[in-house]
Design a protein around this motif. Structure first.
Motif, PDB file in Angstrom:
ATOM      1  N   TRP A  98      12.400  -0.511  -6.153  1.00 19.13           N
ATOM      2  CA  TRP A  98      12.017  -1.667  -6.950  1.00 19.13           C
ATOM      3  C   TRP A  98      10.428  -1.683  -6.992  1.00 19.13           C
ATOM      4  O   TRP A  98       9.894  -2.135  -7.677  1.00 19.13           O
ATOM      5  CB  TRP A  98      12.743  -2.947  -6.650  1.00 19.13           C
ATOM      6  CG  TRP A  98      12.510  -3.265  -5.209  1.00 19.13           C
ATOM      7  CD1 TRP A  98      13.303  -2.986  -4.039  1.00 19.13           C
ATOM      8  CD2 TRP A  98      11.325  -4.126  -4.595  1.00 19.13           C
ATOM      9  NE1 TRP A  98      12.776  -3.485  -3.008  1.00 19.13           N
ATOM     10  CE2 TRP A  98      11.547  -4.378  -3.181  1.00 19.13           C
ATOM     11  CE3 TRP A  98      10.118  -4.625  -5.433  1.00 19.13           C
ATOM     12  CZ2 TRP A  98      10.597  -5.032  -2.481  1.00 19.13           C
ATOM     13  CZ3 TRP A  98       9.434  -5.312  -4.747  1.00 19.13           C
ATOM     14  CH2 TRP A  98       9.470  -5.496  -3.207  1.00 19.13           C
ATOM     15  N   VAL A  99       9.756  -1.200  -5.895  1.00 21.92           N
ATOM     16  CA  VAL A  99       8.249  -1.654  -5.716  1.00 21.92           C
ATOM     17  C   VAL A  99       7.450  -0.899  -6.777  1.00 21.92           C
ATOM     18  O   VAL A  99       6.674  -1.526  -7.552  1.00 21.92           O
ATOM     19  CB  VAL A  99       7.787  -0.813  -4.528  1.00 21.92           C
ATOM     20  CG1 VAL A  99       6.306  -1.163  -4.427  1.00 21.92           C
ATOM     21  CG2 VAL A  99       8.461  -1.728  -3.295  1.00 21.92           C
ATOM     22  N   LEU A 100       7.991   0.229  -7.355  1.00 19.25           N
ATOM     23  CA  LEU A 100       7.322   0.996  -8.364  1.00 19.25           C
ATOM     24  C   LEU A 100       7.240   0.573  -9.826  1.00 19.25           C
ATOM     25  O   LEU A 100       6.561   0.774 -10.690  1.00 19.25           O
ATOM     26  CB  LEU A 100       7.523   2.442  -8.319  1.00 19.25           C
ATOM     27  CG  LEU A 100       6.933   3.318  -7.010  1.00 19.25           C
ATOM     28  CD1 LEU A 100       7.465   4.807  -7.137  1.00 19.25           C
ATOM     29  CD2 LEU A 100       5.315   3.239  -7.141  1.00 19.25           C
ATOM     30  N   VAL A 129       0.365  -2.274  -7.469  1.00 14.57           N
ATOM     31  CA  VAL A 129       0.746  -1.130  -8.421  1.00 14.57           C
ATOM     32  C   VAL A 129       0.097  -1.143  -9.600  1.00 14.57           C
ATOM     33  O   VAL A 129      -0.051  -2.362 -10.505  1.00 14.57           O
ATOM     34  CB  VAL A 129       2.421  -1.153  -8.446  1.00 14.57           C
ATOM     35  CG1 VAL A 129       2.719   0.288  -9.628  1.00 14.57           C
ATOM     36  CG2 VAL A 129       3.132  -0.890  -7.340  1.00 14.57           C
ATOM     37  N   TYR A 130      -0.459  -0.133 -10.104  1.00 13.93           N
ATOM     38  CA  TYR A 130      -1.129   0.040 -11.188  1.00 13.93           C
ATOM     39  C   TYR A 130      -0.506   1.214 -12.209  1.00 13.93           C
ATOM     40  O   TYR A 130      -0.383   2.358 -11.959  1.00 13.93           O
ATOM     41  CB  TYR A 130      -2.672   0.175 -11.012  1.00 13.93           C
ATOM     42  CG  TYR A 130      -3.387   0.010 -12.470  1.00 13.93           C
ATOM     43  CD1 TYR A 130      -3.679  -0.866 -12.999  1.00 13.93           C
ATOM     44  CD2 TYR A 130      -3.926   1.428 -12.838  1.00 13.93           C
ATOM     45  CE1 TYR A 130      -4.495  -1.078 -14.238  1.00 13.93           C
ATOM     46  CE2 TYR A 130      -4.795   1.443 -14.038  1.00 13.93           C
ATOM     47  CZ  TYR A 130      -5.001   0.112 -14.737  1.00 13.93           C
ATOM     48  OH  TYR A 130      -5.845   0.040 -15.807  1.00 13.93           O
ATOM     49  N   GLU A 131      -0.221   0.876 -13.540  1.00 16.46           N
ATOM     50  CA  GLU A 131       0.259   1.999 -14.267  1.00 16.46           C
ATOM     51  C   GLU A 131      -0.942   2.601 -14.914  1.00 16.46           C
ATOM     52  O   GLU A 131      -1.614   1.747 -15.819  1.00 16.46           O
ATOM     53  CB  GLU A 131       1.116   1.492 -15.252  1.00 16.46           C
ATOM     54  CG  GLU A 131       1.845   2.611 -16.149  1.00 16.46           C
ATOM     55  CD  GLU A 131       3.023   1.838 -16.931  1.00 16.46           C
ATOM     56  OE1 GLU A 131       3.642   2.979 -17.728  1.00 16.46           O
ATOM     57  OE2 GLU A 131       3.244   0.830 -17.042  1.00 16.46           O
ATOM     58  N   ILE A 132      -0.924   3.844 -14.842  1.00 16.50           N
ATOM     59  CA  ILE A 132      -1.973   4.748 -15.726  1.00 16.50           C
ATOM     60  C   ILE A 132      -1.335   5.641 -16.897  1.00 16.50           C
ATOM     61  O   ILE A 132      -0.198   5.577 -17.263  1.00 16.50           O
ATOM     62  CB  ILE A 132      -2.863   5.575 -14.731  1.00 16.50           C
ATOM     63  CG1 ILE A 132      -1.807   6.633 -13.960  1.00 16.50           C
ATOM     64  CG2 ILE A 132      -3.561   4.921 -13.940  1.00 16.50           C
ATOM     65  CD1 ILE A 132      -2.371   7.550 -13.255  1.00 16.50           C
ATOM     66  N   PHE A 133      -2.166   6.333 -17.704  1.00 21.07           N
ATOM     67  CA  PHE A 133      -1.451   6.715 -18.799  1.00 21.07           C
ATOM     68  C   PHE A 133      -0.437   7.900 -18.546  1.00 21.07           C
ATOM     69  O   PHE A 133      -0.552   8.592 -17.421  1.00 21.07           O
ATOM     70  CB  PHE A 133      -2.949   7.821 -19.545  1.00 21.07           C
ATOM     71  CG  PHE A 133      -2.429   8.637 -20.745  1.00 21.07           C
ATOM     72  CD1 PHE A 133      -2.498   7.835 -21.870  1.00 21.07           C
ATOM     73  CD2 PHE A 133      -2.172   9.936 -20.443  1.00 21.07           C
ATOM     74  CE1 PHE A 133      -2.086   8.453 -23.088  1.00 21.07           C
ATOM     75  CE2 PHE A 133      -1.951  10.463 -21.760  1.00 21.07           C
ATOM     76  CZ  PHE A 133      -1.703  10.063 -22.979  1.00 21.07           C
ATOM     77  N   LEU A 139      -0.362   3.628  -6.500  1.00 17.15           N
ATOM     78  CA  LEU A 139       0.085   2.399  -5.615  1.00 17.15           C
ATOM     79  C   LEU A 139      -1.235   2.384  -4.398  1.00 17.15           C
ATOM     80  O   LEU A 139      -1.333   3.504  -3.855  1.00 17.15           O
ATOM     81  CB  LEU A 139       1.616   2.486  -5.010  1.00 17.15           C
ATOM     82  CG  LEU A 139       1.830   1.628  -3.840  1.00 17.15           C
ATOM     83  CD1 LEU A 139       3.350   1.184  -3.981  1.00 17.15           C
ATOM     84  CD2 LEU A 139       1.516   2.082  -2.547  1.00 17.15           C
ATOM     85  N   VAL A 140      -1.566   1.279  -4.345  1.00 16.86           N
ATOM     86  CA  VAL A 140      -2.627   1.070  -3.284  1.00 16.86           C
ATOM     87  C   VAL A 140      -2.185  -0.312  -2.373  1.00 16.86           C
ATOM     88  O   VAL A 140      -1.673  -1.207  -2.858  1.00 16.86           O
ATOM     89  CB  VAL A 140      -3.947   0.938  -3.577  1.00 16.86           C
ATOM     90  CG1 VAL A 140      -5.135   0.537  -2.442  1.00 16.86           C
ATOM     91  CG2 VAL A 140      -4.572   2.044  -4.850  1.00 16.86           C
ATOM     92  N   GLY A 141      -2.466   0.392  -0.864  1.00 17.07           N
ATOM     93  CA  GLY A 141      -1.912  -0.725   0.073  1.00 17.07           C
ATOM     94  C   GLY A 141      -2.502  -0.822   1.169  1.00 17.07           C
ATOM     95  O   GLY A 141      -3.229   0.062   1.382  1.00 17.07           O
ATOM     96  N   ARG A 142      -2.390  -1.880   2.181  1.00 13.55           N
ATOM     97  CA  ARG A 142      -2.850  -1.976   3.554  1.00 13.55           C
ATOM     98  C   ARG A 142      -1.815  -2.327   4.387  1.00 13.55           C
ATOM     99  O   ARG A 142      -0.906  -3.204   4.146  1.00 13.55           O
ATOM    100  CB  ARG A 142      -3.965  -3.210   3.450  1.00 13.55           C
ATOM    101  CG  ARG A 142      -5.429  -2.714   3.120  1.00 13.55           C
ATOM    102  CD  ARG A 142      -6.134  -1.438   3.575  1.00 13.55           C
ATOM    103  NE  ARG A 142      -7.092  -1.152   3.063  1.00 13.55           N
ATOM    104  CZ  ARG A 142      -8.331  -1.609   3.440  1.00 13.55           C
ATOM    105  NH1 ARG A 142      -8.495  -2.480   4.164  1.00 13.55           N
ATOM    106  NH2 ARG A 142      -9.558  -1.041   2.885  1.00 13.55           N
TER     107      ARG A 142
END
Length: 495
Positions: A98-100, A129-133, A139-142
């Motif tokens: 569900w994360v994506l 989460v960021y959707e690209i073309f 997904l970027v996290g810490r």
């Protein structure tokens, strides 16, 4: 556990524990919030940077940058997937499905596993989460492991602090209890000795200057006062037994003798009754003097003080006793003008002045008579007349820098009698003390005692000096409080 020291230690422990818990929880919560904000801010900044990389170089350039950053050690997480969710690049192997599907920053921590780790251990992270073309997702996290470590450190600090506070509270309780209880036990022991009759016993003072020393000093002053009163009561009892037993015995013997006389007539009965009445009046005067002294020493609220001129009172008393002095063959002079204001009780001050004049007159006349070997009634044969002088003055030099003269006021009665030895000048102010040990002279030994009580009531000081020959009896009265008058005068001058 019933002691005040234990109760105070328990109260302090509870208070400091509440304070410590509040402080630790407050710091932990605010630190967690701050760290979470910093993590979210760092993730958002990194997402923006990668999006710029994508826009400038396309997907291949973005994959290249992520592959490069994924190989660096640290807490950063990267993942690029295609539109089907298949792995393209990054350092994350597994995530909840569900994360994506989410977009933007996810408000809760997300469990994950790192790529390349053989263990199945899961970690937690904050991700965005960021959707690209083309349906690709970035997904970027810490990792929040550092935050979890800090939370555990705080928990351990809380436990250690609680244990340390309890231990310190117990040590403080033991120390305070022993020290305080030891002081209290010493005071209690001294109190038991005093109750057993050792009136000279005093409470210990350690010179530490603490509250126990202040309490002991105050109680010691009170005990000294009580001891003095007890000794005075004993002396009063002895003197009453001596002074009143004799006249009461005379009364009884006179009545028995008169009643037992067979040839007693009305004149005999009348004379016996007159003598009995005279003795009774003397006894009543003695008891009245005792009651007045007791009332003055107790500082009764019924004693009213007003502003009065002691010079006028001294002149009135001297003028009242002048005929008596002439009848006794003595010379009574006075120097008492107006302008000597004090705050006092008129009746008591008048009585004190009268007692001083009467006492000086009695002893000066008797001394003059005995010095020539004459009878008391032979006043016209006295070559050296008894002299008494009453004066009112101020102590010290005239102040030059004050509009109002606030020097102490001195009431002095001087005579040329036998005087009083230095060793007897303190004792003579006590009740029933008479320097005539044979007690052949009239009096009860209460006159100067009443003067001393009146002086104490008015915060005055008694000074006994040598007149060479004779005695100088001085009462130093404090002047009226003129501070308000001075302030009013200064205000008027400034205006």
């Amino acid at each position: 556990m019933r002691t005040t020291a234990f109760k105070l230690s328990a109260i302090y422990l509870i208070i400091f524990t509440i304070f410590a818990v509040f402080l630790i929880v407050y710091i932990a919560i605010n630190t967690q919030i701050l760290m979470t904000r910093q993590l979210n801010s760092a993730v958002e900044l990194e997402v923006r940077g990668l999006v710029e990389q994508y826009r400038s170089g396309g997907l291949p350039h973005l994959v290249q940058v992520i592959e490069e950053r994924s190989r660096r050690p640290g807490a950063s997480l990267y993942l690029v997937t295609d539109f089907r969710g298949h792995f393209v690049a990054g350092n994350v192997s597994t995530l909840p499905k569900w994360v994506l599907d989410e977009r933007g920053a996810i408000q809760q921590t997300v469990p994950y596993q790192r790529l390349g780790e053989t263990t199945r251990k899961e970690y937690n992270a904050v991700v965005s989460v960021y959707e690209i073309f083309g349906g690709y997702r970035l997904l970027v996290g810490r990792d929040v492991g550092e935050r979890e470590i800090f939370r555990k450190v705080v928990e351990q600090a809380f436990i250690v602090s609680a244990i340390l506070m309890i231990l310190l509270a117990l040590l403080a309780w033991i120390f305070v209890s022993r020290k305080v209880l030891k002081r209290i036990d010493v005071i209690a022991e001294a109190s038991h000795h005093i109750m057993e009759g050792q009136l000279d016993e005093r409470l210990p003072v350690t010179q530490a200057g603490d509250e126990f020393d202040r309490l002991s000093e105050s109680l010691n002053i009170m005990l000294s006062r009580i001891e003095g009163l007890m000794h005075g009561l004993k002396e009063v009892s002895d003197n009453i037994a001596h002074d009143l037993k004799t006249p009461l015995t005379r009364l009884r013997n006179r009545v028995e003798l008169t009643l037992s006389s067979d040839d007693a007539d009305s004149e005999t009965y009348r004379a016996a009754l007159e003598q009995t009445l005279e003795e009774s009046e003397s006894l009543i005067r003695t008891f009245d003097a005792l009651l007045r002294i007791a009332r003055v020493e107790a500082k009764s609220t019924q004693i009213e003080k007003v502003s009065l001129d002691i010079g006028a009172i001294a002149a009135d008393m001297a003028e009242l006793y002048e005929p008596v002095a002439e009848d006794e063959g003595a010379e009574l002079t006075w120097d008492a003008g107006p302008g000597f204001e004090i705050e006092a009780n008129r009746e008591l001050v008048s009585q004190a002045v009268a007692n001083l004049i009467d006492n000086a007159l009695k002893y000066a006349v008797r001394h003059a008579v005995e010095r020539r070997g004459l009878a008391v009634g032979d006043h016209d044969k006295l070559p050296d007349m008894a002299r008494i002088h009453v004066s009112i003055s101020r102590k010290g030099d005239i102040p030059k820098d004050r509009a109002v003269d606030n020097r102490p006021i001195l009431l002095t009665v001087a005579d040329n009698g036998p005087g009083i030895a230095k060793e007897d000048r303190v004792r003579v102010l006590q009740r029933f003390v008479r320097l005539d040990k044979s007690r052949n002279q009239p009096g009860s030994g209460l006159g100067l005692s009443l003067v001393n009580a009146v002086a104490t009531l008015h915060d005055a000081t008694i000074i006994l000096g040598d007149n060479e020959p004779g005695l100088i009896f001085t009462i130093q009265f404090p002047p009226l409080d003129t501070r308000e008058d001075d302030e009013m005068e200064q205000t008027q001058e400034s205006e």
